[in-house]
Design a protein around this motif. Sequence first.
Motif, PDB file in Angstrom:
ATOM      1  N   PHE A 148      -3.516  -6.435   7.210  1.00 22.97           N
ATOM      2  CA  PHE A 148      -4.651  -5.518   7.114  1.00 22.97           C
ATOM      3  C   PHE A 148      -4.408  -4.265   7.961  1.00 22.97           C
ATOM      4  CE2 PHE A 148      -8.587  -4.092   9.190  1.00 22.97           C
ATOM      5  CZ  PHE A 148      -9.246  -3.580   8.088  1.00 22.97           C
ATOM      6  N   LYS A 149      -3.976  -4.455   9.204  1.00 22.53           N
ATOM      7  CA  LYS A 149      -3.759  -3.302  10.079  1.00 22.53           C
ATOM      8  C   LYS A 149      -2.649  -2.402   9.545  1.00 22.53           C
ATOM      9  CE  LYS A 149      -5.453  -5.376  14.366  1.00 22.53           C
ATOM     10  NZ  LYS A 149      -5.116  -5.806  15.749  1.00 22.53           N
ATOM     11  N   GLU A 150      -1.608  -2.996   9.011  1.00 21.82           N
ATOM     12  CA  GLU A 150      -0.521  -2.185   8.452  1.00 21.82           C
ATOM     13  C   GLU A 150      -0.998  -1.399   7.235  1.00 21.82           C
ATOM     14  OE1 GLU A 150       3.208  -0.494   7.941  1.00 21.82           O
ATOM     15  OE2 GLU A 150       2.278  -1.513   9.649  1.00 21.82           O
ATOM     16  N   SER A 151      -1.831  -2.004   6.406  1.00 21.83           N
ATOM     17  CA  SER A 151      -2.385  -1.299   5.248  1.00 21.83           C
ATOM     18  C   SER A 151      -3.240  -0.116   5.685  1.00 21.83           C
ATOM     19  CB  SER A 151      -3.212  -2.258   4.388  1.00 21.83           C
ATOM     20  OG  SER A 151      -2.435  -3.323   3.911  1.00 21.83           O
ATOM     21  N   MET A 152      -4.089  -0.338   6.693  1.00 20.40           N
ATOM     22  CA  MET A 152      -4.943   0.744   7.172  1.00 20.40           C
ATOM     23  C   MET A 152      -4.122   1.857   7.819  1.00 20.40           C
ATOM     24  SD  MET A 152      -7.957  -0.208   6.214  1.00 20.40           S
ATOM     25  CE  MET A 152      -7.072  -0.904   4.799  1.00 20.40           C
ATOM     26  N   ARG A 153      -3.068   1.483   8.524  1.00 19.44           N
ATOM     27  CA  ARG A 153      -2.210   2.502   9.143  1.00 19.44           C
ATOM     28  C   ARG A 153      -1.547   3.374   8.090  1.00 19.44           C
ATOM     29  NH1 ARG A 153       2.702   3.792   9.987  1.00 19.44           N
ATOM     30  NH2 ARG A 153       3.453   2.038   8.728  1.00 19.44           N
ATOM     31  N   CYS A 154      -1.050   2.740   7.015  1.00 12.48           N
ATOM     32  CA  CYS A 154      -0.406   3.491   5.934  1.00 12.48           C
ATOM     33  C   CYS A 154      -1.401   4.413   5.232  1.00 12.48           C
ATOM     34  CB  CYS A 154       0.233   2.538   4.940  1.00 12.48           C
ATOM     35  SG  CYS A 154       1.639   1.610   5.586  1.00 12.48           S
ATOM     36  N   ALA A 168     -22.362  10.112  -3.187  1.00  5.77           N
ATOM     37  CA  ALA A 168     -22.992   9.789  -1.904  1.00  5.77           C
ATOM     38  C   ALA A 168     -22.906   8.299  -1.563  1.00  5.77           C
ATOM     39  CB  ALA A 168     -24.453  10.224  -1.921  1.00  5.77           C
ATOM     40  N   ARG A 169     -22.582   7.452  -2.529  1.00  2.00           N
ATOM     41  CA  ARG A 169     -22.550   6.003  -2.297  1.00  2.00           C
ATOM     42  C   ARG A 169     -21.162   5.586  -1.822  1.00  2.00           C
ATOM     43  NH1 ARG A 169     -27.110   3.848  -4.498  1.00  2.00           N
ATOM     44  NH2 ARG A 169     -26.293   1.765  -4.220  1.00  2.00           N
ATOM     45  N   ARG A 170     -20.652   6.278  -0.815  1.00  2.00           N
ATOM     46  CA  ARG A 170     -19.279   6.025  -0.389  1.00  2.00           C
ATOM     47  C   ARG A 170     -19.145   4.741   0.416  1.00  2.00           C
ATOM     48  NH1 ARG A 170     -19.617  11.248   3.486  1.00  2.00           N
ATOM     49  NH2 ARG A 170     -20.560  10.299   5.311  1.00  2.00           N
ATOM     50  N   HIS A 171     -20.300   4.133   0.781  1.00  2.00           N
ATOM     51  CA  HIS A 171     -20.192   2.873   1.519  1.00  2.00           C
ATOM     52  C   HIS A 171     -19.508   1.807   0.681  1.00  2.00           C
ATOM     53  CE1 HIS A 171     -23.968   2.525  -0.791  1.00  2.00           C
ATOM     54  NE2 HIS A 171     -23.651   1.253  -0.862  1.00  2.00           N
ATOM     55  N   GLY A 172     -19.417   1.990  -0.612  1.00  2.00           N
ATOM     56  CA  GLY A 172     -18.715   1.021  -1.449  1.00  2.00           C
ATOM     57  C   GLY A 172     -17.254   0.890  -1.088  1.00  2.00           C
ATOM     58  N   ILE A 173     -16.618   1.975  -0.683  1.00  2.00           N
ATOM     59  CA  ILE A 173     -15.220   1.919  -0.257  1.00  2.00           C
ATOM     60  C   ILE A 173     -15.095   1.056   0.997  1.00  2.00           C
ATOM     61  CG2 ILE A 173     -13.290   3.291   0.605  1.00  2.00           C
ATOM     62  CD1 ILE A 173     -14.148   5.523  -1.215  1.00  2.00           C
ATOM     63  N   ARG A 174     -16.037   1.208   1.901  1.00  2.00           N
ATOM     64  CA  ARG A 174     -16.024   0.398   3.123  1.00  2.00           C
ATOM     65  C   ARG A 174     -16.129  -1.085   2.774  1.00  2.00           C
ATOM     66  NH1 ARG A 174     -18.037   1.421   8.365  1.00  2.00           N
ATOM     67  NH2 ARG A 174     -17.349  -0.295   9.718  1.00  2.00           N
ATOM     68  N   ASP A 175     -16.927  -1.436   1.796  1.00  2.00           N
ATOM     69  CA  ASP A 175     -17.051  -2.840   1.374  1.00  2.00           C
ATOM     70  C   ASP A 175     -15.727  -3.377   0.839  1.00  2.00           C
ATOM     71  OD1 ASP A 175     -19.723  -2.828   2.062  1.00  2.00           O
ATOM     72  OD2 ASP A 175     -20.398  -2.293   0.048  1.00  2.00           O
ATOM     73  N   VAL A 176     -15.008  -2.552   0.090  1.00  2.00           N
ATOM     74  CA  VAL A 176     -13.706  -2.975  -0.431  1.00  2.00           C
ATOM     75  C   VAL A 176     -12.716  -3.167   0.713  1.00  2.00           C
ATOM     76  CG1 VAL A 176     -11.774  -2.329  -1.917  1.00  2.00           C
ATOM     77  CG2 VAL A 176     -14.114  -1.862  -2.650  1.00  2.00           C
ATOM     78  N   LEU A 177     -12.732  -2.270   1.687  1.00  2.00           N
ATOM     79  CA  LEU A 177     -11.853  -2.406   2.849  1.00  2.00           C
ATOM     80  C   LEU A 177     -12.193  -3.654   3.644  1.00  2.00           C
ATOM     81  CD1 LEU A 177     -11.703   1.303   4.080  1.00  2.00           C
ATOM     82  CD2 LEU A 177     -10.054   0.083   2.646  1.00  2.00           C
ATOM     83  N   VAL A 217     -11.592   4.359   6.412  1.00  2.00           N
ATOM     84  CA  VAL A 217     -10.486   3.595   6.994  1.00  2.00           C
ATOM     85  C   VAL A 217     -10.604   3.578   8.513  1.00  2.00           C
ATOM     86  CG1 VAL A 217      -7.992   3.587   7.365  1.00  2.00           C
ATOM     87  CG2 VAL A 217      -8.904   3.944   5.068  1.00  2.00           C
ATOM     88  N   SER A 218     -10.901   4.724   9.099  1.00  2.00           N
ATOM     89  CA  SER A 218     -11.035   4.801  10.555  1.00  2.00           C
ATOM     90  C   SER A 218     -12.220   3.990  11.054  1.00  2.00           C
ATOM     91  CB  SER A 218     -11.195   6.270  10.979  1.00  2.00           C
ATOM     92  OG  SER A 218     -10.083   7.025  10.547  1.00  2.00           O
ATOM     93  N   ALA A 219     -13.310   3.947  10.270  1.00  2.00           N
ATOM     94  CA  ALA A 219     -14.486   3.182  10.671  1.00  2.00           C
ATOM     95  C   ALA A 219     -14.232   1.676  10.607  1.00  2.00           C
ATOM     96  CB  ALA A 219     -15.675   3.554   9.789  1.00  2.00           C
ATOM     97  N   GLU A 220     -13.488   1.246   9.607  1.00  2.00           N
ATOM     98  CA  GLU A 220     -13.211  -0.196   9.457  1.00  2.00           C
ATOM     99  C   GLU A 220     -12.123  -0.668  10.418  1.00  2.00           C
ATOM    100  OE1 GLU A 220     -13.730  -3.997   8.228  1.00  2.00           O
ATOM    101  OE2 GLU A 220     -14.990  -2.260   7.760  1.00  2.00           O
ATOM    102  N   CYS A 221     -11.171   0.192  10.716  1.00  2.00           N
ATOM    103  CA  CYS A 221     -10.074  -0.191  11.629  1.00  2.00           C
ATOM    104  C   CYS A 221      -9.834   0.987  12.591  1.00  2.00           C
ATOM    105  CB  CYS A 221      -8.816  -0.486  10.822  1.00  2.00           C
ATOM    106  SG  CYS A 221      -7.435  -1.114  11.791  1.00  2.00           S
ATOM    107  N   PRO A 222     -10.650   1.087  13.666  1.00  2.00           N
ATOM    108  CA  PRO A 222     -10.537   2.215  14.586  1.00  2.00           C
ATOM    109  C   PRO A 222      -9.135   2.315  15.228  1.00  2.00           C
ATOM    110  CG  PRO A 222     -12.541   0.958  14.988  1.00  2.00           C
ATOM    111  CD  PRO A 222     -11.705   0.158  14.039  1.00  2.00           C
ATOM    112  N   VAL A 230       0.840  -1.185   0.000  1.00  2.00           N
ATOM    113  CA  VAL A 230       0.000   0.000   0.000  1.00  2.00           C
ATOM    114  C   VAL A 230       0.884   1.246   0.000  1.00  2.00           C
ATOM    115  CG1 VAL A 230      -1.690   1.316   1.336  1.00  2.00           C
ATOM    116  CG2 VAL A 230      -1.899  -1.161   1.131  1.00  2.00           C
ATOM    117  N   SER A 231       0.565   2.190  -0.882  1.00  2.00           N
ATOM    118  CA  SER A 231       1.391   3.392  -1.026  1.00  2.00           C
ATOM    119  C   SER A 231       0.497   4.586  -1.320  1.00  2.00           C
ATOM    120  CB  SER A 231       2.409   3.198  -2.151  1.00  2.00           C
ATOM    121  OG  SER A 231       1.737   3.002  -3.386  1.00  2.00           O
ATOM    122  N   LYS A 232       1.142   5.710  -1.654  1.00  2.00           N
ATOM    123  CA  LYS A 232       0.369   6.902  -2.004  1.00  2.00           C
ATOM    124  C   LYS A 232      -0.419   6.694  -3.287  1.00  2.00           C
ATOM    125  CE  LYS A 232       3.333  10.279   0.314  1.00  2.00           C
ATOM    126  NZ  LYS A 232       4.169  11.509   0.159  1.00  2.00           N
TER     127      LYS A 232
END
Length: 343
Positions: free
Chosen positions: A304-310, A283-292, A338-343, A266-268
């Motif tokens: 997974f945690k390292e990806s979310m941290r990056c 407005a259908r941003r919940h799709g990103i949450r599904d991918v996460l 990202v914060s919602a999926e991995c607080p 995972v990178s920039k």
Amino acid sequence: LPANDSVHNACFLLCAWVSEHAPKVAAARKGKGRAAGSAGKVASGAAAGGGNRSGQGDMVQWLVAAWSSYAQPTRRTEQQTPRQDAVAASAASLYRRMVYGASKAAVLALARRAALDACMTLVTESPLAHVRKQAILGINAAMGSDLQLLRSHCVAKNLAMRLQDESAMVRHAIIQLVSHLPTGEAAGSLRQIVSELRQAARGRLSDAFPMVRFAAFRLACADLGAEGSDLASDAADLLRRIVHEAENVRTYVLRSLEAALLAAPVSKATLKQLTDLASQLDARRHGIRDVLRAHREVRSEDVFKESMRCLAADATASLEAMGGDDDPKPCAVVLHEVSAECP
């Protein structure tokens, strides 16, 4: 005669076959001669009757085995002799000349053309859906051995028209055929034809029958990130379409999107892809949450945690570096998900 001459190859194969099978044939004839009391009469009778047909059958089986050993060299064993390699190469050379040679000698080419014409006629004219499907499977097999058949305007046009066939099984078979076309081997006009067929097949994502839609989803997922495509736009379109699809379709599409958008490391660039997707989804941003969430399912917990941290760190840094003319909303949406999926 030169080594690549068809007559040379035919003579070589005939001599190789005789040297291998002549002792067996002679022994069989000798046994029959003793039983009849006259080896000469039996030999002449065999040559005029069933013995000749049996010998031809043996030679056909031997040629098929030679062609098969050439077409699949991985099956060769270490004990295979140089003579056997020469037989296989000679058989292949003769086969190519029979297929692609002059019109009078290319018997196999004429047979293949007649079979293809018969399949195309059945696809366009048969009133029976299962017959049209079987004809498409035959064309699919022909495409697998010679992709150049697609250069025919008649073939490409009829395949595209069958995507509108009244039978779901025929539409499914056509999408399967298109999905198996090797895009990497196509070049020039052939590449354009394959691209147009794949684009037309993706148009069946809204088909009324689930099996046809699923085949179209598989093809669309295979084309994610392909040359000349917009990954963010294609991903957003798929996320919109799978909202009301069956669970198996949603799982397949989300895991395909995860592999395309969140490929390690995972990178920039990954953040850029997600922000582009967020701007496409509105407005259908919940799709990103599904991918996460799919990323969590297919990766280990540590990865997974390292990806979310990056992603969180890159998104925070991007928001802090933005000027007054930059739109912070897509990046803020990614950071929120990202914060919602991995607080």
